[in-house]
Design an enzyme around this catalytic site. Structure first.
Site, PDB file in Angstrom:
ATOM      1  N   MET A   1     -12.329  -1.946  -2.813  1.00 29.25           N
ATOM      2  CA  MET A   1     -11.996  -1.568  -1.438  1.00 29.25           C
ATOM      3  C   MET A   1     -13.203  -1.850  -0.548  1.00 29.25           C
ATOM      4  SD  MET A   1      -8.915  -0.680  -1.318  1.00 29.25           S
ATOM      5  CE  MET A   1      -8.975  -0.349   0.446  1.00 29.25           C
TER       6      MET A   1
ATOM      7  N   ASP B   1       0.835  -1.215   0.000  1.00 34.14           N
ATOM      8  CA  ASP B   1       0.000   0.000   0.000  1.00 34.14           C
ATOM      9  C   ASP B   1       0.859   1.250   0.000  1.00 34.14           C
ATOM     10  OD1 ASP B   1      -2.666  -1.041   0.145  1.00 34.14           O
ATOM     11  OD2 ASP B   1      -2.229  -1.675   2.192  1.00 34.14           O
TER      12      ASP B   1
HETATM   13  C1  DX5 Z   1      -6.174   0.034   3.403  1.00 34.33           C
HETATM   14  C2  DX5 Z   1      -5.209  -0.828   2.651  1.00 34.33           C
HETATM   15  C3  DX5 Z   1      -5.241  -2.270   2.977  1.00 34.33           C
HETATM   16  C4  DX5 Z   1      -4.955  -2.641   4.402  1.00 34.33           C
HETATM   17  C5  DX5 Z   1      -5.885  -3.767   4.743  1.00 34.33           C
HETATM   18  O1  DX5 Z   1      -6.123   1.309   2.855  1.00 34.33           O
HETATM   19  O2  DX5 Z   1      -5.400  -0.694   1.261  1.00 34.33           O
HETATM   20  O3  DX5 Z   1      -4.402  -3.050   2.112  1.00 34.33           O
HETATM   21  O4  DX5 Z   1      -3.630  -3.025   4.651  1.00 34.33           O
HETATM   22  O5  DX5 Z   1      -5.740  -4.040   6.081  1.00 34.33           O
HETATM   23  P1  DX5 Z   1      -6.695  -5.018   6.883  1.00 34.33           P
HETATM   24  O6  DX5 Z   1      -6.593  -6.352   6.241  1.00 34.33           O
HETATM   25  O7  DX5 Z   1      -6.132  -4.948   8.258  1.00 34.33           O
HETATM   26  O8  DX5 Z   1      -8.075  -4.434   6.787  1.00 34.33           O
HETATM   27 ZN    ZN Z   2      -4.386  -2.004  -0.326  1.00 37.10          ZN
END
Ligand code: DX5
Ligand code: ZN
Length: 216
Positions: free
Chosen positions: A137, A32
């Protein structure tokens, strides 16, 4: 099923110990990139991606949560990315997204496009034949550890039906709040790639990945 642990939750002081576990048990690594503008958080730059590249042959799945994905495509391409995913909302326009897709292709990388929870997935229709991956998302982007938003399931179903009806083969990826409970509904809806951050890195990596693999 492709499991992509999100490096946002990686325990960096344990790099030497945890990297071999990821290499053995994960399929991809999800990376990310946040610029403090597109999302209210900062994460990693190219030097960190390069360090992972030097220690893994896993597919490095770079998720750009930045206002200038064109500029950062070059930066991350040169430092080991295998695929780059950008956000539709940066452009909010099909022509802008098409140019961005071409830019990523010019580096011979896999191309992904993502929508935030508030964006209607059907806006992507004119772009779906041109991408390798669509990232849904399932939390507001910016932070790990948030709760999964069940509305994402219908977006995944729509994408799965659309690709079947139109003979397309983009992958469907989901990111945010994925664990051994929430993964059921998204897998049933047709998702291919599970991104999981806090779930994978809390406790035993090997065991957590194995629990996700057993679902479905
Ligand atoms: C959020 C990110 C995700 C995050 C997900 O903006 O894009 O990739 O790391 O984390 P979890 O799995 O903890 O929700
Ligand atoms: Zn992500």
């Amino acid at each position: 099923m492709i499991i992509a642990p999100s490096v946002l939750s990686f325990d960096f002081p344990l790099f030497e110990e945890e990297m071999p576990l990821l290499n053995k048990h994960a399929d991809w690594l999800h990376f990310d990139v946040m610029d403090g503008h597109f999302v209210p958080n900062l994460s990693f730059g190219p030097a960190i991606l390069k360090a992972f590249r030097q220690n893994t042959s896993l597919f490095l799945d770079v998720h750009l949560m930045v206002e200038d994905p064109g500029y950062f495509t070059e930066v991350f391409a040169k430092n080991g990315a295998d695929g780059i995913t950008f956000h539709y909302e940066v452009f909010n326009d099909i022509e802008g997204c098409k140019k961005m897709i071409e830019k990523i292709r010019s580096y011979y990388l896999k191309v992904g496009i993502s929508v935030k929870p508030g964006t209607d997935v059907t806006v992507l229709e004119p772009l779906l034949k041109d991408v390798d991956l669509v990232l849904i998302m399932s939390v507001e982007p910016g932070f790990g550890g948030q709760a999964f938003m069940p509305e994402s399931v219908d977006k995944i179903k729509w994408l799965d039906e659309y690709r079947k009806e139109n003979g397309l083969n983009y992958l469907i990826e989901v990111d945010g709040g994925i664990n051994d409970e929430t993964a059921h509904s998204v897998l049933e809806a047709g998702v291919d790639v599970l991104v999981a951050g806090s779930y994978v890195f809390k406790g035993e990596i090997e065991e957590n990945i194995a629990k996700l693999r057993k679902i479905k």
